[in-house]
Design a protein around this motif. Structure first.
Motif, PDB file in Angstrom:
ATOM      1  N   GLU A   1     -54.032 -85.133 -17.633  1.00 32.32           N
ATOM      2  CA  GLU A   1     -53.974 -83.679 -17.835  1.00 32.32           C
ATOM      3  C   GLU A   1     -54.812 -83.308 -19.056  1.00 32.32           C
ATOM      4  OE1 GLU A   1     -50.491 -80.895 -19.463  1.00 32.32           O
ATOM      5  OE2 GLU A   1     -50.085 -81.637 -17.437  1.00 32.32           O
ATOM      6  N   VAL A   2     -55.616 -82.257 -18.924  1.00 32.75           N
ATOM      7  CA  VAL A   2     -56.445 -81.791 -20.036  1.00 32.75           C
ATOM      8  C   VAL A   2     -55.546 -81.177 -21.109  1.00 32.75           C
ATOM      9  CG1 VAL A   2     -58.283 -80.213 -20.743  1.00 32.75           C
ATOM     10  CG2 VAL A   2     -58.409 -81.369 -18.514  1.00 32.75           C
ATOM     11  N   ASP A   3     -55.625 -81.702 -22.320  1.00 28.99           N
ATOM     12  CA  ASP A   3     -54.841 -81.166 -23.436  1.00 28.99           C
ATOM     13  C   ASP A   3     -55.686 -80.163 -24.220  1.00 28.99           C
ATOM     14  OD1 ASP A   3     -53.228 -80.592 -25.554  1.00 28.99           O
ATOM     15  OD2 ASP A   3     -53.021 -82.630 -26.288  1.00 28.99           O
ATOM     16  N   ARG A   4     -56.601 -80.659 -25.068  1.00 31.60           N
ATOM     17  CA  ARG A   4     -57.414 -79.739 -25.867  1.00 31.60           C
ATOM     18  C   ARG A   4     -58.641 -80.485 -26.393  1.00 31.60           C
ATOM     19  NH1 ARG A   4     -53.395 -81.721 -29.000  1.00 31.60           N
ATOM     20  NH2 ARG A   4     -53.874 -82.383 -31.145  1.00 31.60           N
ATOM     21  N   TYR A   5     -59.612 -79.704 -26.870  1.00 32.96           N
ATOM     22  CA  TYR A   5     -60.825 -80.260 -27.468  1.00 32.96           C
ATOM     23  C   TYR A   5     -60.780 -80.010 -28.966  1.00 32.96           C
ATOM     24  CZ  TYR A   5     -65.775 -80.959 -28.558  1.00 32.96           C
ATOM     25  OH  TYR A   5     -66.954 -81.395 -29.104  1.00 32.96           O
ATOM     26  N   GLU A   6     -61.062 -81.060 -29.763  1.00 35.98           N
ATOM     27  CA  GLU A   6     -61.082 -80.930 -31.215  1.00 35.98           C
ATOM     28  C   GLU A   6     -62.522 -80.798 -31.700  1.00 35.98           C
ATOM     29  OE1 GLU A   6     -57.127 -83.289 -32.849  1.00 35.98           O
ATOM     30  OE2 GLU A   6     -59.082 -84.276 -32.952  1.00 35.98           O
ATOM     31  N   ASP A   7     -62.846 -79.660 -32.296  1.00 38.05           N
ATOM     32  CA  ASP A   7     -64.210 -79.434 -32.779  1.00 38.05           C
ATOM     33  C   ASP A   7     -64.594 -80.411 -33.883  1.00 38.05           C
ATOM     34  OD1 ASP A   7     -64.921 -77.254 -31.137  1.00 38.05           O
ATOM     35  OD2 ASP A   7     -63.735 -75.911 -32.358  1.00 38.05           O
ATOM     36  N   ARG A   8     -63.668 -80.706 -34.785  1.00 36.90           N
ATOM     37  CA  ARG A   8     -64.023 -81.513 -35.956  1.00 36.90           C
ATOM     38  C   ARG A   8     -64.327 -82.963 -35.592  1.00 36.90           C
ATOM     39  NH1 ARG A   8     -58.338 -82.519 -39.253  1.00 36.90           N
ATOM     40  NH2 ARG A   8     -57.247 -83.637 -37.593  1.00 36.90           N
TER      41      ARG A   8
ATOM     42  N   CYS B   1     -64.942 -83.926 -32.169  1.00 34.03           N
ATOM     43  CA  CYS B   1     -65.631 -83.947 -30.870  1.00 34.03           C
ATOM     44  C   CYS B   1     -64.869 -84.782 -29.849  1.00 34.03           C
ATOM     45  CB  CYS B   1     -67.059 -84.475 -31.015  1.00 34.03           C
ATOM     46  SG  CYS B   1     -68.099 -83.467 -32.084  1.00 34.03           S
ATOM     47  N   LEU B   2     -63.533 -84.794 -29.924  1.00 34.47           N
ATOM     48  CA  LEU B   2     -62.708 -85.537 -28.979  1.00 34.47           C
ATOM     49  C   LEU B   2     -62.040 -84.579 -27.992  1.00 34.47           C
ATOM     50  CD1 LEU B   2     -60.909 -88.073 -31.355  1.00 34.47           C
ATOM     51  CD2 LEU B   2     -62.784 -88.553 -29.774  1.00 34.47           C
ATOM     52  N   LEU B   3     -62.041 -84.961 -26.710  1.00 32.17           N
ATOM     53  CA  LEU B   3     -61.326 -84.221 -25.676  1.00 32.17           C
ATOM     54  C   LEU B   3     -60.031 -84.990 -25.393  1.00 32.17           C
ATOM     55  CD1 LEU B   3     -60.938 -82.065 -23.607  1.00 32.17           C
ATOM     56  CD2 LEU B   3     -62.551 -83.219 -22.095  1.00 32.17           C
ATOM     57  N   LEU B   4     -58.897 -84.444 -25.843  1.00 27.17           N
ATOM     58  CA  LEU B   4     -57.619 -85.131 -25.741  1.00 27.17           C
ATOM     59  C   LEU B   4     -57.029 -84.972 -24.344  1.00 27.17           C
ATOM     60  CD1 LEU B   4     -55.959 -84.211 -29.161  1.00 27.17           C
ATOM     61  CD2 LEU B   4     -57.555 -86.044 -28.613  1.00 27.17           C
ATOM     62  N   LEU B   5     -56.489 -86.074 -23.815  1.00 34.25           N
ATOM     63  CA  LEU B   5     -55.890 -86.101 -22.482  1.00 34.25           C
ATOM     64  C   LEU B   5     -54.462 -86.621 -22.570  1.00 34.25           C
ATOM     65  CD1 LEU B   5     -58.782 -87.756 -20.418  1.00 34.25           C
ATOM     66  CD2 LEU B   5     -58.361 -85.307 -20.744  1.00 34.25           C
ATOM     67  N   GLU B   6     -53.618 -86.181 -21.611  1.00 35.92           N
ATOM     68  CA  GLU B   6     -52.280 -86.717 -21.451  1.00 35.92           C
ATOM     69  C   GLU B   6     -52.261 -87.545 -20.172  1.00 35.92           C
ATOM     70  OE1 GLU B   6     -49.571 -86.723 -23.261  1.00 35.92           O
ATOM     71  OE2 GLU B   6     -50.502 -85.595 -24.902  1.00 35.92           O
ATOM     72  N   PRO B   7     -51.944 -88.848 -20.245  1.00 33.13           N
ATOM     73  CA  PRO B   7     -51.985 -89.691 -19.048  1.00 33.13           C
ATOM     74  C   PRO B   7     -51.033 -89.235 -17.962  1.00 33.13           C
ATOM     75  CG  PRO B   7     -51.754 -91.002 -21.073  1.00 33.13           C
ATOM     76  CD  PRO B   7     -51.505 -89.579 -21.454  1.00 33.13           C
ATOM     77  N   VAL B   8     -51.506 -89.236 -16.727  1.00 33.10           N
ATOM     78  CA  VAL B   8     -50.685 -88.959 -15.556  1.00 33.10           C
ATOM     79  C   VAL B   8     -50.539 -90.226 -14.716  1.00 33.10           C
ATOM     80  CG1 VAL B   8     -50.514 -87.652 -13.405  1.00 33.10           C
ATOM     81  CG2 VAL B   8     -51.287 -86.507 -15.481  1.00 33.10           C
ATOM     82  N   ALA B   9     -51.639 -90.919 -14.486  1.00 37.87           N
ATOM     83  CA  ALA B   9     -51.636 -92.192 -13.764  1.00 37.87           C
ATOM     84  C   ALA B   9     -52.859 -92.999 -14.191  1.00 37.87           C
ATOM     85  CB  ALA B   9     -51.638 -91.979 -12.264  1.00 37.87           C
ATOM     86  N   THR B  10     -52.677 -94.308 -14.393  1.00 41.79           N
ATOM     87  CA  THR B  10     -53.748 -95.178 -14.839  1.00 41.79           C
ATOM     88  C   THR B  10     -53.767 -96.438 -13.991  1.00 41.79           C
ATOM     89  OG1 THR B  10     -53.373 -94.384 -17.103  1.00 41.79           O
ATOM     90  CG2 THR B  10     -54.830 -96.275 -16.838  1.00 41.79           C
ATOM     91  N   ALA B  11     -54.956 -96.880 -13.610  1.00 43.09           N
ATOM     92  CA  ALA B  11     -55.085 -98.099 -12.816  1.00 43.09           C
ATOM     93  C   ALA B  11     -56.241 -98.923 -13.352  1.00 43.09           C
ATOM     94  CB  ALA B  11     -55.305 -97.774 -11.346  1.00 43.09           C
ATOM     95  N   VAL B  12     -56.124-100.235 -13.290  1.00 41.26           N
ATOM     96  CA  VAL B  12     -57.210-101.106 -13.671  1.00 41.26           C
ATOM     97  C   VAL B  12     -58.188-101.217 -12.508  1.00 41.26           C
ATOM     98  CG1 VAL B  12     -57.854-103.463 -14.325  1.00 41.26           C
ATOM     99  CG2 VAL B  12     -55.789-102.418 -15.278  1.00 41.26           C
ATOM    100  N   ARG B  13     -59.486-101.059 -12.814  1.00 42.30           N
ATOM    101  CA  ARG B  13     -60.499-101.157 -11.743  1.00 42.30           C
ATOM    102  C   ARG B  13     -61.110-102.552 -11.743  1.00 42.30           C
ATOM    103  NH1 ARG B  13     -64.925 -98.502 -12.428  1.00 42.30           N
ATOM    104  NH2 ARG B  13     -64.725 -97.907 -14.612  1.00 42.30           N
TER     105      ARG B  13
END
Length: 257
Positions: free
Chosen positions: A236-243, A245-257
């Protein structure tokens, strides 16, 4: 981010203001590039274990207060003119509008129901937003963001603001990983789109997450993960930090490729 030395003077008589930015290690060049584009001059950097403190400076404006006063006066004058024109226009057009309503206005006031075109348009917008996971395949906007070569691009900030709370899905890899503060089992995980550490796109981050429970593993749970681990990310998209330059995410599902 903090300001310091705002009255620092040089032999030329120019007074500088300074700014110190904290960036994740490995992101120094991107951060320097972003702030230099905003008119700041790089001064020095001090590396830490997880973050790097980068110091910038720029000449302090000499007549900021005067410009503010002049600008405020112009805004007030423009608003006064707009209000005056609006009142005159309303006064001149109100009788004619009342005497000669258009057929569409008459229909709307009689039926009290939205038109078929309006209903269809609203339904279309709802069907494209509610419950849909954004991927590079179904969202040209997301695909464009993933192709950006500047993680400090304002387009990333705009995407994060427009889609905060939406779920996105993409293939990524761990670019950096460090304990969150003094925690032993919680981590800040930097994620790139694609497999390579130098892949384009935003600098995504899972912040303050436990790698066993918080990533919501789908399929086999890996014994360990680290830099270079390829992942399938649903978040889920959380927020972008200007200082940073990170786009923070909240995990919903993760899989190893």
């Amino acid at each position: 981010m903090k300001l310091r030395g705002v009255n620092m003077a040089t032999d030329t008589g120019v007074t500088y203001e300074t700014k110190t930015i904290r960036a994740v290690r490995g992101m120094e060049s991107r951060t320097i590039k972003k702030w230099e584009a905003d008119g700041w001059e790089f001064v020095s950097q001090s590396p830490g274990k997880v973050q790097v403190e980068i110091t910038f400076r720029r000449p302090r404006p000499k007549s900021g207060r005067l410009l503010w006063i002049i600008g405020g006066g112009v805004v007030v004058l423009v608003l006064a003119i707009i209000v005056t024109i609006g009142l005159v226009s309303e006064k001149n057009t109100a009788p004619a509008k009342s005497a000669n309503p258009t057929s569409s206005e008459a229909t709307a006031s009689t039926s009290g129901q939205p038109s078929a075109e309006t209903t269809a348009s609203a339904a279309s917008r709802s069907s494209t937003r509610d419950g849909e996971v954004l991927t590079p395949e179904n969202s040209p906007e997301f695909a464009t963001v993933l192709a950006l070569t500047d993680s400090c691009s304002p387009d990333i900030a705009a995407f994060a603001a427009a889609h905060r709370g939406r779920t996105i899905e993409f293939s990524g890899s761990i670019a950096a990983m460090a304990p969150h503060g003094n925690a032993k089992t919680r981590y800040d995980i930097l994620i790139n789109a694609g497999d390579a550490a130098s892949a384009p796109g935003p600098a995504f981050q899972f912040r303050d997450e436990n790698t066993l429970n918080d990533l919501h593993w789908v399929g086999p749970v890996p014994d360990t993960i680290g830099v270079g681990t390829n992942l399938g990310i649903t978040a889920e998209v959380d927020r972008y930090e200007d200082r940073s330059c990170l786009l923070l995410l909240e995990p919903v599902a993760t899989a190893v490729r």
